[in-house]
Design an enzyme around this catalytic site. Structure first.
Site, PDB file in Angstrom:
ATOM      1  N   ALA A  37       0.823  -1.210   0.000  1.00  0.00           N
ATOM      2  CA  ALA A  37       0.000   0.000   0.000  1.00  0.00           C
ATOM      3  C   ALA A  37       0.858   1.260   0.000  1.00  0.00           C
ATOM      4  O   ALA A  37       0.594   2.213  -0.743  1.00  0.00           O
ATOM      5  CB  ALA A  37      -0.930   0.000   1.217  1.00  0.00           C
ATOM      6  N   ASN A  40       2.629   1.903  -3.240  1.00  0.00           N
ATOM      7  CA  ASN A  40       1.704   2.476  -4.233  1.00  0.00           C
ATOM      8  C   ASN A  40       1.635   3.992  -4.095  1.00  0.00           C
ATOM      9  O   ASN A  40       1.655   4.725  -5.088  1.00  0.00           O
ATOM     10  CB  ASN A  40       0.303   1.889  -4.058  1.00  0.00           C
ATOM     11  CG  ASN A  40       0.236   0.416  -4.379  1.00  0.00           C
ATOM     12  OD1 ASN A  40       1.074  -0.117  -5.103  1.00  0.00           O
ATOM     13  ND2 ASN A  40      -0.768  -0.262  -3.848  1.00  0.00           N
ATOM     14  N   ASN A 168      -5.929   1.369   6.547  1.00  0.00           N
ATOM     15  CA  ASN A 168      -5.635   0.161   5.770  1.00  0.00           C
ATOM     16  C   ASN A 168      -5.757  -1.104   6.614  1.00  0.00           C
ATOM     17  O   ASN A 168      -4.790  -1.851   6.789  1.00  0.00           O
ATOM     18  CB  ASN A 168      -4.226   0.248   5.161  1.00  0.00           C
ATOM     19  CG  ASN A 168      -4.240   0.699   3.713  1.00  0.00           C
ATOM     20  OD1 ASN A 168      -5.158   0.384   2.963  1.00  0.00           O
ATOM     21  ND2 ASN A 168      -3.233   1.447   3.318  1.00  0.00           N
ATOM     22  N   ARG A 170      -6.117  -4.669   8.033  1.00  0.00           N
ATOM     23  CA  ARG A 170      -5.853  -6.040   7.592  1.00  0.00           C
ATOM     24  C   ARG A 170      -6.137  -6.965   8.778  1.00  0.00           C
ATOM     25  O   ARG A 170      -5.214  -7.393   9.483  1.00  0.00           O
ATOM     26  CB  ARG A 170      -4.391  -6.193   7.128  1.00  0.00           C
ATOM     27  CG  ARG A 170      -3.980  -5.321   5.955  1.00  0.00           C
ATOM     28  CD  ARG A 170      -4.645  -5.751   4.659  1.00  0.00           C
ATOM     29  NE  ARG A 170      -4.082  -5.044   3.507  1.00  0.00           N
ATOM     30  CZ  ARG A 170      -4.498  -3.859   3.075  1.00  0.00           C
ATOM     31  NH1 ARG A 170      -5.486  -3.235   3.711  1.00  0.00           N
ATOM     32  NH2 ARG A 170      -3.949  -3.304   2.008  1.00  0.00           N
ATOM     33  N   LEU A 229     -15.561   6.700   0.219  1.00  0.00           N
ATOM     34  CA  LEU A 229     -16.901   6.133   0.037  1.00  0.00           C
ATOM     35  C   LEU A 229     -16.999   5.246  -1.203  1.00  0.00           C
ATOM     36  O   LEU A 229     -18.097   4.995  -1.692  1.00  0.00           O
ATOM     37  CB  LEU A 229     -17.929   7.272  -0.061  1.00  0.00           C
ATOM     38  CG  LEU A 229     -17.931   8.277   1.085  1.00  0.00           C
ATOM     39  CD1 LEU A 229     -18.915   9.409   0.785  1.00  0.00           C
ATOM     40  CD2 LEU A 229     -18.275   7.606   2.413  1.00  0.00           C
ATOM     41  N   ALA A 259      -6.883   1.393  -5.305  1.00  0.00           N
ATOM     42  CA  ALA A 259      -7.651   2.619  -5.542  1.00  0.00           C
ATOM     43  C   ALA A 259      -7.532   3.581  -4.363  1.00  0.00           C
ATOM     44  O   ALA A 259      -7.389   4.796  -4.548  1.00  0.00           O
ATOM     45  CB  ALA A 259      -9.115   2.276  -5.807  1.00  0.00           C
ATOM     46  N   ASP A 261      -5.055   3.791  -2.288  1.00  0.00           N
ATOM     47  CA  ASP A 261      -3.691   4.331  -2.290  1.00  0.00           C
ATOM     48  C   ASP A 261      -3.573   5.432  -3.342  1.00  0.00           C
ATOM     49  O   ASP A 261      -2.920   6.458  -3.115  1.00  0.00           O
ATOM     50  CB  ASP A 261      -2.676   3.227  -2.574  1.00  0.00           C
ATOM     51  CG  ASP A 261      -2.793   2.062  -1.603  1.00  0.00           C
ATOM     52  OD1 ASP A 261      -3.101   2.300  -0.419  1.00  0.00           O
ATOM     53  OD2 ASP A 261      -2.597   0.911  -2.034  1.00  0.00           O
ATOM     54  N   ASP A 297      -1.694  -3.422  -8.765  1.00  0.00           N
ATOM     55  CA  ASP A 297      -1.912  -2.480  -7.671  1.00  0.00           C
ATOM     56  C   ASP A 297      -1.529  -1.047  -8.002  1.00  0.00           C
ATOM     57  O   ASP A 297      -1.941  -0.123  -7.317  1.00  0.00           O
ATOM     58  CB  ASP A 297      -1.105  -2.919  -6.442  1.00  0.00           C
ATOM     59  CG  ASP A 297      -1.646  -4.192  -5.810  1.00  0.00           C
ATOM     60  OD1 ASP A 297      -2.461  -4.870  -6.454  1.00  0.00           O
ATOM     61  OD2 ASP A 297      -1.239  -4.505  -4.674  1.00  0.00           O
TER      62      ASP A 297
END
Length: 319
Positions: A37, A40, A168, A170, A229, A259, A261, A297
């Protein structure tokens, strides 16, 4: 003193993308890419012309070599990447899908990046970043990585630099949801700019509405909150003003990974260019849309010229 526009850090991984649909166990051919992430965001900002410094640790293995080569190809400064002779570089397998979210399988336990800590980077004393971008992913790796995250935040505050934070989440990397939420909130509430997704915001704050999620983080100390959103765009809030900046329609969603990121890279670049938070969100929405139309990515992350051309063809008015 080494100076850069942005410092970001985390775990860069090798990524093997299936070349045909189906479970990875039945797929014979994969394409190698770079994943992460924070990488990116680093690449997104570098393509837009900013000086980005990437801090991490990789193994003395072919994937470690590959990660460094890819970041250098993207003009990201890799001088703060350390090599670990005892632990390997993490990687992941990613399914191929025609639309929506692909399945991802991680191989990162005891990776080189999970072993990094503040003691590995004495050079930090001799460098200055105007902005620091962090996410919640490294916080799950190990106590030493959490100490490094805290040290970077405190360094930014001492230097008068700004900090952004993307949760983010996880969940699979954490012992339980309570530990995940409590840990991430401790770091998120120290940031100037926060990028929670709407689902993440619900988990972290307990609130359902983007207005309440944004208010929570503003009261916690953030100067700007961008609640992502999805296709609807982003709810943007500052101390003085708040409203939704609508998303950019796309003809077909190929892959949603990256997206968020791309959105972060777009917003940060806009703020660096002295746009308002709402204008910056327009740029973030545009890059997020571009990313969903590409596989991989980071393949949709645009240059500045590509971004301007796309935004001129998809003007978005905020209201």
């Amino acid at each position: 003193m080494k100076v850069c526009d942005v410092l970001t850090f985390g775990e860069a991984m090798g990524m093997f993308i299936a070349e045909e649909p189906g479970h990875p166990a039945s797929v014979r051919h994969f394409t190698k890419e770079l994943a992460g992430a924070e990488t990116n965001v680093a690449i997104g900002l570098s393509r837009l012309g900013y000086r980005v410094l990437w801090l991490s640790k990789v193994g003395t293995d072919p994937l470690g070599d590959y990660i460094i080569q890819e970041l250098q190809r993207e003009k990201v400064d890799t001088s703060l990447i350390k090599r670990d002779e005892e632990n390997l570089t993490g990687f992941q397998l990613k399914e191929k899908v025609s639309e929506g979210d692909p399945g991802v399988y991680y191989y990162r336990k005891n990776s080189a990046a999970s072993r990094m800590g503040i003691k590995d980077f004495p050079e930090l004393e001799e460098m200055h970043a105007k902005h620091y971008h962090l996410t919640g992913i490294p916080l799950a790796l190990s106590p030493s990585v959490r100490e490094l995250s805290e040290a970077l935040i405190q360094k930014a505050k001492k230097e008068g630099s700004t900090v952004s934070f993307d949760p983010n989440l996880r969940p699979s990397m954490w012992k339980d949801e309570k530990t995940m939420s409590e840990t991430i909130q401790r770091y998120a509430c120290q940031a100037d700019i926060i990028f929670p997704g709407i689902k993440e915001g619900k988990i972290l704050t307990g609130y359902q509405a983007p207005e309440d999620i944004a208010k929570y983080y503003l009261e916690c100390g953030a100067k700007m909150v961008f609640v992502k959103l999805g296709a609807k765009g982003a709810y943007v809030a500052t101390k003085k003003k708040a409203h939704t900046v609508p998303g950019v329609p796309v003809s077909k969603v190929v892959d949603t990974v990256g997206a968020g990121d791309g959105f972060a890279a777009g917003v940060l670049s806009g703020l660096f260019d002295r746009l308002t938070a709402f204008e910056a969100a327009e740029r973030g929405n545009a890059i997020g849309a571009l990313q969903t139309m590409s596989s991989g990515d980071k393949n949709g992350l645009p240059t500045r010229e590509e971004l301007l051309a796309f935004m001129n063809g998809h003007s978005v008015k905020n209201g």
